[in-house]
Design an enzyme around this catalytic site. Structure first.
Site, mmCIF file in Angstrom:
data_model
loop_
_atom_site.group_PDB
_atom_site.id
_atom_site.type_symbol
_atom_site.label_atom_id
_atom_site.label_comp_id
_atom_site.label_asym_id
_atom_site.label_seq_id
_atom_site.Cartn_x
_atom_site.Cartn_y
_atom_site.Cartn_z
ATOM 1 N N HIS A 173 8.820 -24.557 -2.665
ATOM 2 C CA HIS A 173 9.961 -24.981 -3.503
ATOM 3 C C HIS A 173 9.532 -25.144 -4.947
ATOM 4 O O HIS A 173 8.406 -25.539 -5.243
ATOM 5 C CB HIS A 173 10.622 -26.258 -2.962
ATOM 6 C CG HIS A 173 9.750 -27.474 -2.941
ATOM 7 N ND1 HIS A 173 9.668 -28.361 -3.997
ATOM 8 C CD2 HIS A 173 8.939 -27.979 -1.981
ATOM 9 C CE1 HIS A 173 8.846 -29.351 -3.688
ATOM 10 N NE2 HIS A 173 8.378 -29.146 -2.471
ATOM 11 N N ASP A 194 3.612 -26.423 2.149
ATOM 12 C CA ASP A 194 4.081 -27.644 1.496
ATOM 13 C C ASP A 194 3.739 -28.875 2.332
ATOM 14 O O ASP A 194 4.621 -29.630 2.719
ATOM 15 C CB ASP A 194 5.601 -27.563 1.278
ATOM 16 C CG ASP A 194 6.149 -28.724 0.467
ATOM 17 O OD1 ASP A 194 5.379 -29.349 -0.267
ATOM 18 O OD2 ASP A 194 7.357 -29.012 0.589
ATOM 19 N N GLU A 237 14.539 -29.036 -2.978
ATOM 20 C CA GLU A 237 13.885 -29.555 -1.774
ATOM 21 C C GLU A 237 13.724 -31.060 -1.863
ATOM 22 O O GLU A 237 13.883 -31.777 -0.868
ATOM 23 C CB GLU A 237 12.520 -28.876 -1.598
ATOM 24 C CG GLU A 237 11.870 -29.109 -0.226
ATOM 25 C CD GLU A 237 11.014 -30.359 -0.131
ATOM 26 O OE1 GLU A 237 10.581 -30.689 0.995
ATOM 27 O OE2 GLU A 237 10.767 -31.011 -1.166
ATOM 28 N N GLU A 238 13.416 -31.534 -3.056
ATOM 29 C CA GLU A 238 13.115 -32.951 -3.233
ATOM 30 C C GLU A 238 14.357 -33.833 -3.215
ATOM 31 O O GLU A 238 14.246 -35.055 -3.222
ATOM 32 C CB GLU A 238 12.365 -33.171 -4.560
ATOM 33 C CG GLU A 238 11.022 -32.456 -4.644
ATOM 34 C CD GLU A 238 9.956 -33.068 -3.744
ATOM 35 O OE1 GLU A 238 10.286 -33.972 -2.950
ATOM 36 O OE2 GLU A 238 8.784 -32.643 -3.849
ATOM 37 N N ASP A 244 3.071 -30.602 -5.689
ATOM 38 C CA ASP A 244 4.125 -30.509 -4.693
ATOM 39 C C ASP A 244 5.354 -29.916 -5.375
ATOM 40 O O ASP A 244 6.134 -30.638 -5.979
ATOM 41 C CB ASP A 244 4.412 -31.913 -4.142
ATOM 42 C CG ASP A 244 5.578 -31.971 -3.174
ATOM 43 O OD1 ASP A 244 6.008 -30.924 -2.688
ATOM 44 O OD2 ASP A 244 6.058 -33.096 -2.923
ATOM 45 N N HIS A 262 4.265 -37.597 -5.560
ATOM 46 C CA HIS A 262 5.409 -38.418 -5.947
ATOM 47 C C HIS A 262 4.976 -39.671 -6.710
ATOM 48 O O HIS A 262 5.732 -40.638 -6.811
ATOM 49 C CB HIS A 262 6.270 -38.813 -4.732
ATOM 50 C CG HIS A 262 6.891 -37.650 -4.032
ATOM 51 N ND1 HIS A 262 7.849 -37.800 -3.054
ATOM 52 C CD2 HIS A 262 6.709 -36.319 -4.151
ATOM 53 C CE1 HIS A 262 8.224 -36.617 -2.594
ATOM 54 N NE2 HIS A 262 7.538 -35.698 -3.265
#
Length: 369
Positions: free
Chosen positions: A76, A163, A139-140, A106, A344
């Site tokens: 992604h 991922d 995606e997030e 990510d 994150h």
């Protein structure tokens, strides 16, 4: 494989702003890179459905050996926040940030590894079948891009979501389904000092309901959690409304449904006791999946990992990903670790060794098809 080129491309990608819903800058860059690798590129026109910054991108590199099977990889292009103005720093064997933003490994490490693996097989003239790539938006923020993607574009029987966390060789072969739950419990207003007995406290009703719900770790497969409990108003008024946002997850679809029903029953019993009303809404956010070493999607990845001298660590996960969505669309997909750390957060970092290893793993999968 060209290690320096891989590092440089990763650093280039993370410096392009692409917070989720705002992929408009990185999307065209990805398209141009895929075309430069000789891929036929298709935009799926999902932007009109999702409202996100770009379409999902599909690319196919035609094979040079008809005896080899087709395979697809998915990554992604979006990141979490704060992901604008990223300043990557090489610190010994790691690529880090200045701690004011995330890094975006990510999943830009996954993208860079996929692209470098293609250059490697081309430069080494490695025989391969058709290789497909799906690079999603959103995606997030709820797997939005994958959900909107037209799976009929994918010709492969199975594939890999590049991922995941952990050392390279870690592969998720089982992951849960999740249901999001929204509950509204109605009470009845009354003056809390002069006539509280004339009211029905929605807070009391909701508290009873929650106290009777099975929550936390239900069993080895299933979890449930209350994330939000909202009741606003002055202290001199009996509260007439509470909103609860919750979730249930399970590796087994039937167990997740059973958990949701138990939570709903707890609400019903509490509201019946207080003679009041409620609404209970739930939506399955993504399906579960489960594969074993006997499934081709797993055995090929395991063998490819061992060929490059790494150990295959087959695990189950507690969260969802684009892999859940593609598996649910009839394309068996497992999750390959990229090796990023502290994602994150502003402490996110990417091991250069792991970036190299995942590129080698992808190349090995392609060669072994």
């Amino acid at each position: 494989m060209n290690k320096e080129r891989l590092i440089n491309e990763f650093i280039e990608l993370v410096q392009i702003d692409s917070e989720t819903m705002n992929e408009q800058q990185i999307g065209p860059v990805i398209v141009n890179k895929m075309k430069s690798l000789g891929m036929e590129v298709t935009l799926d026109h999902s932007q009109s459905k999702t409202g996100y910054g770009f379409d999902n991108v599909y690319g196919i590199l035609k094979g040079n050996d008809s005896s080899k099977k087709t395979v697809f990889f998915t990554t992604h292009m979006d990141t979490v926040t704060p992901g604008n103005g990223i300043k990557p720093i090489i610190n010994n064997d790691y690529i880090e940030t200045d701690n004011t933003t995330i890094l975006g490994a990510d999943d830009k490490a996954g993208i860079a590894a996929c692209f470098e693996s293609i250059r490697h097989i081309q430069e080494q003239d490695i025989k391969h079948g058709d290789i497909e790539f799906v690079i999603t938006v959103g995606e997030e923020s709820g797997l939005v891009g994958a959900k909107a993607f037209d799976e009929s574009l994918i010709k492969a029987d199975f594939g890999y979501a590049v991922d995941g966390m952990g050392p390279i060789g870690t592969m998720v072969v089982q992951a849960p389904t999740q249901s999001k739950i929204k509950i509204n419990i109605q009470g009845k207003k009354a003056h809390a000092g002069m006539a509280p007995e004339e009211g029905i406290s929605a807070i009391e009703v909701a508290s009873l309901a929650v106290s009777n719900m099975p929550l936390g770790r239900i069993n080895e497969n299933t979890t449930a959690n209350i994330g939000t409990f909202i009741a606003e108003g002055p202290t001199n008024i009996v509260s007439d409304s509470v909103e609860i946002i919750a979730e249930a997850r399970s590796l087994i679809d039937e167990e997740m449904s059973d958990q949701v029903n138990k939570m709903k029953e707890a609400v019903k019993v509490a509201c019946d006791q207080y003679n009041t009303t409620y609404t209970f809404e739930h939506e399955v956010m993504y399906p579960s999946f489960k594969y074993t070493e006997q499934d081709e999607v797993v055995s090929i990845a395991k063998n490819a990992t061992e060929r490059i001298g790494l150990e295959a660590n087959i695990i189950k996960a507690g969260g969802g990903s684009d892999g859940n969505v593609f598996s649910g669309k009839g394309k068996p997909t497992i999750i390959l670790s990229v090796g990023y750390e502290d994602i994150h957060t502003t402490d996110e970092k990417m091991s250069i060794d792991r970036l190299v290893q995942v590129t080698e793993q992808i190349s090995s999968i392609i060669e072994g098809m």
